[in-house]
Design a protein around this motif. Sequence first.
Motif, PDB file in Angstrom:
ATOM      1  N   GLU A  41      70.692  67.377  82.586  1.00  0.00           N
ATOM      2  CA  GLU A  41      69.781  66.624  83.394  1.00  0.00           C
ATOM      3  C   GLU A  41      68.741  67.549  83.323  1.00  0.00           C
ATOM      4  N   ILE A  42      68.584  69.005  82.814  1.00  0.00           N
ATOM      5  CA  ILE A  42      67.732  69.932  82.359  1.00  0.00           C
ATOM      6  C   ILE A  42      66.675  68.934  81.263  1.00  0.00           C
ATOM      7  N   ASN A  43      67.823  69.171  80.404  1.00  0.00           N
ATOM      8  CA  ASN A  43      67.314  68.946  79.024  1.00  0.00           C
ATOM      9  C   ASN A  43      67.422  66.966  79.151  1.00  0.00           C
ATOM     10  N   LYS A  44      67.324  66.243  79.760  1.00  0.00           N
ATOM     11  CA  LYS A  44      66.579  65.199  79.571  1.00  0.00           C
ATOM     12  C   LYS A  44      65.069  65.092  79.995  1.00  0.00           C
ATOM     13  N   PHE A  45      65.191  65.741  80.996  1.00  0.00           N
ATOM     14  CA  PHE A  45      64.255  66.004  82.079  1.00  0.00           C
ATOM     15  C   PHE A  45      62.558  67.145  81.348  1.00  0.00           C
ATOM     16  N   LEU A  46      63.770  67.598  79.942  1.00  0.00           N
ATOM     17  CA  LEU A  46      62.720  68.493  79.685  1.00  0.00           C
ATOM     18  C   LEU A  46      61.743  66.918  78.393  1.00  0.00           C
ATOM     19  N   SER A  47      62.870  66.618  77.682  1.00  0.00           N
ATOM     20  CA  SER A  47      62.899  65.619  77.069  1.00  0.00           C
ATOM     21  C   SER A  47      61.634  64.396  77.143  1.00  0.00           C
ATOM     22  N   ASP A  48      62.100  64.107  78.656  1.00  0.00           N
ATOM     23  CA  ASP A  48      61.225  62.911  78.984  1.00  0.00           C
ATOM     24  C   ASP A  48      59.479  63.472  78.641  1.00  0.00           C
ATOM     25  N   HIS A  49      59.406  65.015  79.162  1.00  0.00           N
ATOM     26  CA  HIS A  49      58.479  65.250  79.325  1.00  0.00           C
ATOM     27  C   HIS A  49      57.975  66.210  78.058  1.00  0.00           C
ATOM     28  N   GLN A  50      59.146  65.820  76.850  1.00  0.00           N
ATOM     29  CA  GLN A  50      57.985  65.482  75.377  1.00  0.00           C
ATOM     30  C   GLN A  50      58.378  67.289  75.302  1.00  0.00           C
ATOM     31  N   LEU A  51      58.778  67.888  76.306  1.00  0.00           N
ATOM     32  CA  LEU A  51      58.598  69.351  76.329  1.00  0.00           C
ATOM     33  C   LEU A  51      60.249  69.813  76.059  1.00  0.00           C
ATOM     34  N   THR A  52      61.048  71.645  75.963  1.00  0.00           N
ATOM     35  CA  THR A  52      62.095  72.270  75.182  1.00  0.00           C
ATOM     36  C   THR A  52      61.344  73.009  75.848  1.00  0.00           C
ATOM     37  N   THR A  53      62.958  74.393  76.453  1.00  0.00           N
ATOM     38  CA  THR A  53      62.375  74.955  76.683  1.00  0.00           C
ATOM     39  C   THR A  53      61.950  76.178  76.028  1.00  0.00           C
ATOM     40  N   LYS A  54      61.581  76.584  74.534  1.00  0.00           N
ATOM     41  CA  LYS A  54      60.552  77.094  74.576  1.00  0.00           C
ATOM     42  C   LYS A  54      59.376  76.952  74.328  1.00  0.00           C
ATOM     43  N   ASP A  55      58.653  75.569  74.618  1.00  0.00           N
ATOM     44  CA  ASP A  55      57.407  74.784  75.217  1.00  0.00           C
ATOM     45  C   ASP A  55      56.965  75.795  76.911  1.00  0.00           C
ATOM     46  N   LEU A  56      58.339  76.152  77.114  1.00  0.00           N
ATOM     47  CA  LEU A  56      57.457  77.167  79.153  1.00  0.00           C
ATOM     48  C   LEU A  56      57.089  78.252  79.144  1.00  0.00           C
ATOM     49  N   ASP A  57      56.504  78.331  80.469  1.00  0.00           N
ATOM     50  CA  ASP A  57      55.936  80.084  80.332  1.00  0.00           C
ATOM     51  C   ASP A  57      57.368  80.549  81.425  1.00  0.00           C
ATOM     52  N   ALA A  58      57.276  79.503  81.595  1.00  0.00           N
ATOM     53  CA  ALA A  58      58.534  80.770  82.560  1.00  0.00           C
ATOM     54  C   ALA A  58      59.317  79.221  83.100  1.00  0.00           C
ATOM     55  N   ILE A  59      60.605  80.091  84.195  1.00  0.00           N
ATOM     56  CA  ILE A  59      62.037  79.373  85.060  1.00  0.00           C
ATOM     57  C   ILE A  59      61.954  79.955  86.187  1.00  0.00           C
ATOM     58  N   ALA A  60      61.965  79.232  86.823  1.00  0.00           N
ATOM     59  CA  ALA A  60      61.773  79.786  88.487  1.00  0.00           C
ATOM     60  C   ALA A  60      63.194  78.985  89.386  1.00  0.00           C
ATOM     61  N   PHE A  61      63.821  79.883  90.040  1.00  0.00           N
ATOM     62  CA  PHE A  61      65.070  78.836  90.406  1.00  0.00           C
ATOM     63  C   PHE A  61      65.013  79.689  92.221  1.00  0.00           C
ATOM     64  N   GLY A  62      65.425  78.247  93.288  1.00  0.00           N
ATOM     65  CA  GLY A  62      66.230  79.055  94.587  1.00  0.00           C
ATOM     66  C   GLY A  62      67.614  79.898  94.373  1.00  0.00           C
ATOM     67  N   LYS A  63      66.707  81.072  94.903  1.00  0.00           N
ATOM     68  CA  LYS A  63      68.153  82.944  94.718  1.00  0.00           C
ATOM     69  C   LYS A  63      68.829  82.541  95.882  1.00  0.00           C
TER      70      LYS A  63
END
Length: 228
Positions: A41-63
């Motif tokens: 789902e993450i891969n699809k979500f990023l792909s839907d917005h023409q992005l990969t993880t390499k295009d991100l500045d950071a990742i945040a998560f509920g800890k």
Amino acid sequence: MKILSLDTSTEYMSLGLKIYEDFHSINIKAGQTHSEIVLPEINKFLSDHQLTTKDLDAIAFGKGPGSFTGIRIACGIAYGLGYGASIPVIGVNNLLALADRSGKNKVISVIDARMGEIYFSAYIKEGKTFSEPMFEGVYKPDELPRIKESGWTLIGNAIETYKQEMKDHFGQQIENLIDGPIEVVESISKLATPFIKNKIFELIHAEPVYLRNKVAFTIEERKALNAI
């Protein structure tokens, strides 16, 4: 700034994507399938917005706090993707994210901890930031902390299970109730942003929050409960 946010602390899996001033999100009832669907789902979500993880500045998560397994999944996925893309990872307390999501200044966040208990914390917003958490911990419904004053907003999925107990406990102190499944990935992204902008990436900001060491009843305890 582009930030991927994720939350798997409940039966829902939520993904968020901040792209400069825009925010996009999806919320899927995953049940027990978080570990199977989160990466696709993450891969699809990023792909839907023409992005990969390499295009991100950071990742945040509920800890957390929340589902023990769900928190570990979010933490592991965030760390794995962050390490692979060489980008920072920030964890955000889910109780604080609920408080922010409420849009109110005096907030009590409550998450169903199962086993007849509630994850609890109270916050007061001062300016643009919330105070340090008050009474943060895990409680039985009849042992919740006593708070002062009135005008509080109560938010979280524990309300559905313990609404009457909370009404009896807090009475007229509660002004608003916000229950049901509540998506907090936008708040997770928002609360992580100052750490990212100021390059504060200490490990403590990504450690899971469990609030209790005991995460399940033993077989003997379950038998005893079923006999009541």
